[in-house]
Motif scaffolding. Sequence first.
Motif, PDB file in Angstrom:
ATOM      1  N   ARG A 145      35.113  44.310  34.894  1.00  0.00           N
ATOM      2  CA  ARG A 145      33.950  44.216  35.784  1.00  0.00           C
ATOM      3  C   ARG A 145      34.322  43.415  37.024  1.00  0.00           C
ATOM      4  O   ARG A 145      34.958  42.361  36.931  1.00  0.00           O
ATOM      5  N   ASN A 146      33.914  43.940  38.162  1.00  0.00           N
ATOM      6  CA  ASN A 146      34.060  43.187  39.403  1.00  0.00           C
ATOM      7  C   ASN A 146      32.896  42.220  39.527  1.00  0.00           C
ATOM      8  O   ASN A 146      31.736  42.598  39.397  1.00  0.00           O
TER       9      ASN A 146
ATOM     10  N   SER B 159      42.816  35.270  41.827  1.00  0.00           N
ATOM     11  CA  SER B 159      42.902  36.724  42.029  1.00  0.00           C
ATOM     12  C   SER B 159      43.321  37.091  43.450  1.00  0.00           C
ATOM     13  O   SER B 159      43.423  38.277  43.770  1.00  0.00           O
ATOM     14  N   ASP B 160      43.533  36.080  44.282  1.00  0.00           N
ATOM     15  CA  ASP B 160      43.865  36.361  45.682  1.00  0.00           C
ATOM     16  C   ASP B 160      45.358  36.313  45.959  1.00  0.00           C
ATOM     17  O   ASP B 160      45.778  36.402  47.112  1.00  0.00           O
ATOM     18  N   ASP B 161      46.164  36.169  44.918  1.00  0.00           N
ATOM     19  CA  ASP B 161      47.622  36.101  45.069  1.00  0.00           C
ATOM     20  C   ASP B 161      48.244  37.096  44.092  1.00  0.00           C
ATOM     21  O   ASP B 161      48.173  36.897  42.870  1.00  0.00           O
ATOM     22  N   PRO B 162      48.848  38.180  44.569  1.00  0.00           N
ATOM     23  CA  PRO B 162      49.403  39.215  43.684  1.00  0.00           C
ATOM     24  C   PRO B 162      50.412  38.671  42.677  1.00  0.00           C
ATOM     25  O   PRO B 162      50.455  39.118  41.532  1.00  0.00           O
TER      26      PRO B 162
ATOM     27  N   ASP C 175      38.959  44.194  42.528  1.00  0.00           N
ATOM     28  CA  ASP C 175      38.450  45.546  42.303  1.00  0.00           C
ATOM     29  C   ASP C 175      38.874  46.070  40.943  1.00  0.00           C
ATOM     30  O   ASP C 175      39.925  45.720  40.401  1.00  0.00           O
ATOM     31  N   VAL C 176      38.037  46.919  40.384  1.00  0.00           N
ATOM     32  CA  VAL C 176      38.226  47.442  39.031  1.00  0.00           C
ATOM     33  C   VAL C 176      39.527  48.225  38.918  1.00  0.00           C
ATOM     34  O   VAL C 176      40.246  48.113  37.907  1.00  0.00           O
TER      35      VAL C 176
ATOM     36  N   GLU D  52      42.383  47.556  36.155  1.00  0.00           N
ATOM     37  CA  GLU D  52      42.688  48.598  35.176  1.00  0.00           C
ATOM     38  C   GLU D  52      44.171  48.945  35.202  1.00  0.00           C
ATOM     39  O   GLU D  52      44.794  49.134  34.150  1.00  0.00           O
ATOM     40  N   GLN D  53      44.744  49.008  36.384  1.00  0.00           N
ATOM     41  CA  GLN D  53      46.162  49.333  36.494  1.00  0.00           C
ATOM     42  C   GLN D  53      47.013  48.253  35.835  1.00  0.00           C
ATOM     43  O   GLN D  53      48.001  48.556  35.146  1.00  0.00           O
TER      44      GLN D  53
END
Length: 955
Positions: free
Chosen positions: A64-65, A145-148, A249-250, A254-255
């Motif tokens: 969920r976003n 979540s802002d850093d890959p 984002d979802v 999911e990926q």
Amino acid sequence: MTRKKIFNAFLGVFLWYLPLLGTAQTTANKELKTSTQLNSDTKIPIDPNIKVGKLENGLTYYIRNNGKPEDKVELRLVVNAGSILETEKQLGLAHFMEHMNFNGTKNFKKNDLVDYLQTIGVKFGADLNAYTSFDQTVYILPIPSDDPEKLEKGFQILEDWAHNAELTEEGIDGERGVVLEEYRIGKGANERMLQKYLPIIAYNSKYSERLPIGKKEVIENFKYDDIRSFYKDWYRPDLMAVVAVGDLDVATLEQKIKEHFGRIKMPENPKKREAFDTPNHTETLIAIASDKEASNSIVRLIYKDREVSKPMQTTIDYRNSLVERLFTQMMNNRLNELRNKPNPPFVFAGSSHSGTFARNRDAYQSFALTSETGQLNALKVILQENKRVQQYGFKASELKRAKKEITANWEKQFKDKDKRESSRILGEYINNYLEQEPIPGIEWEYQFTMSQLPGITLEEVNVLIKDFLHEDNRAVVMTGPEKEGLKLVTKDEILGLLEEVKNSPLEDYKDEKVRENLLEKIPSPGKIVSEEKDDKLGITTLKLSNGAKITYKKTDFKNDEILFSAFSYGGSSLFSLEDFKQVSFGLGGIAQTGLGGLSLNDMNKVMAGKIASVRPYINSMSEGFNGFTTPKDLEILFQQVHLYFTDVNKDEKAFRSDQAKTKGFLANYLSNPQNYFREEFNKFQFGKNPRYTGFPTAEKLDAVNYDLAHQKFKERFAGAGDFNFYFVGNIDEEKLKAYAQKYIASLPDTGKGENYKTDDFRPLSGSHEKTIYKGKDPKSSVSIIWRGETTYDTNEALQIEALGEILSIKLIEKLREEEGGVYGVGARGGMYKIGPSGGYSGYRFSIGFPCGPENVKKLTDAAIAELKTIIANGPTEKDLNKIKESRLLDYKEKSKQNSFWLSNLQNADYNQIPMKSKESYTEAVEKLSVKNIQDIAKKYVDSGYILGILMPEKE
């Protein structure tokens, strides 16, 4: 420790035994049918905001976003396996496995995982954690979540927990000590009594033999392959779910799940995951357990359902849950009325139809916290109230109030549906996976509830108890203290009481009417004489005609929340010593007598459907209020405040009723060794203070001069002119200003402009040691304290706090991970401008941990040595950067919470220090350096300390 703090701490423990009373899950479309149109085939929908999927290997995922908090995602690995699946050789290894996943995996060697997460601001214990129960194990990981790169590593950690634990022999042996320390912490009266009554509650089931902590001899001696087998058998895709909720984002989430968890292979010929039940029984089972160290008395009455429970699946199921919630609300309202009457039968009580140890078996359960001699009477009252409802049912007026209360709670949830933190959303998805709890979403639940609630009839609610109560599958459990002169309840007495209540007549409940309005006469308003704005901080300050000051901050953090506080200098420091001794244990009870001629029970009826709470306090240096409300009920909160200034009831019977409850839960509080240690160690440090009152014994409570206590309360709230009031939340500014003039500016101003009084007493400081002997278990506690006077400095205050956080990191590494001697350990530093007593500026630094008696000296020396290293060399840059990152992340998240601003607004005024902006706080944190941390350590903790040690009693 004040009696309020003692009660709150105790209630937290007591609530561990209680199911969630009256909770329900809900959802809906815009075209919901009315109750008369529901049919058994209509399924409860799944919230369209949540994506549920399943990988080819059987792993389930929920995504969920959710943008609150921003730049953060909450991850959970849910394993549908717990202690119930252990073999006799594995008792405790489901929990041990949880530990091992933090102790070395394929991609994160021992200590690397915690170390890495600390560098990105994730704290061990507070953020990073896990828990194991009978049927599940859940791993908790919040990550940015802002850093890959950080996101990728977070998912790698989660994947490693699922199938890449190393389980080396060295790692297993190193963790035995930590788990044994956790086992040791759990020992005591509650655990000993649990062992006696668990076979009754979990009658003839595996649950009675599979407490998650396990057995000491197994933890000490299990073979390495025993835990590897548990991991191999039960950590597998078809028994796992990944939950990811956060500001991302979802598709990306999911990926990540597919990449990391799709490659986990299902084992060939997997073991069957059995479900376990508790068998029915025809007789009433009774367990009576007592212990010399038990600190409370509890009664449990359990009616286990005859049939296995089924998951809630249809709209009719959901409607039935609403009927049950109304029943629970009304039953608990009745029990609450009883506890507020003279000679209360219990301190606290509650009832609900809810879950048991077994997933598939519910029960109607009642609980009561009682005095040490009140167990039989409490059981009698609970039995009578159940029978009264069975015989006469509830009243229409009770149902009306219950519907108001449930409606108000749902309205609040619905209005804040888009403001929920991710960590508060996850639970329902975990429960959906484990127990098929529906997840329709707040929109559906609110709309469905609002469509169905009006049509639920009194008859529907009243009929429930006919199925709840039955003589088969019934159990009674009593636990409490064991001491000389206290007669224990017997099984025959309980059986006799059950028959007595069964055969005795009862009168119907009378629901006495009360007035509709909290405040009977609206006061003539005062005026706002000035208004100042701080645009940078978004703060407005109003000066009222009577001198009172109101500071508020309008926020959009929550749609349906306003938090409130207030203070004025003075407190009990202005009482003479003689008066203080007569009233100190009575001030908290004055507010329990009611307001404006309304008793507590009357107020509860008036307040039905309204969400507004105000709690007054008088402490040593100040008096004031804490509270909360919603935008809709803001006026009600103002009215309560007005009444506390003008019309607190004078009702000694109500006051003594509150004192009776206090005596009930405190009677054996000091039987618990930890409680006794805290009290004796406090006495050692503060006992020479003329105003030191010590523990609130029954004799001290009985000696309270009620008339004087009531007088002193009225004196402290005689006028509002020197009060500072604070409001933070979704504020309608025009309404707040109108209410401020009507209810606050209308209050008198005494014109005194009071301040607190300082005194000459100073608590113990320097080098001192006190060993206290209490308890029969081999359990010790160590408390190390540095304190003293100093001039308050905002930079030094931040530095000494940072020193505590850095030292905590080192103590976990040394005492837990290296020595295996503790389960938990921490250090804390702080500075205060106005001390909690005495009014002087000072500092306090402490280290604390529980351990085995044989390790006290070694671990104390090790803890001091870690501190000495920082004093000699300063902290490492790496550790300093960890706490900088953590603090800045904390600020980023907390600065979007109303509670953060309320606390900081009041603290700035109370301590007369500037309010920090984001920029000034960030600058202060960035200025933390190895040198100034070292300097602060040298200045404040490089001298003598007070050492308190709890040791078991000598034989």
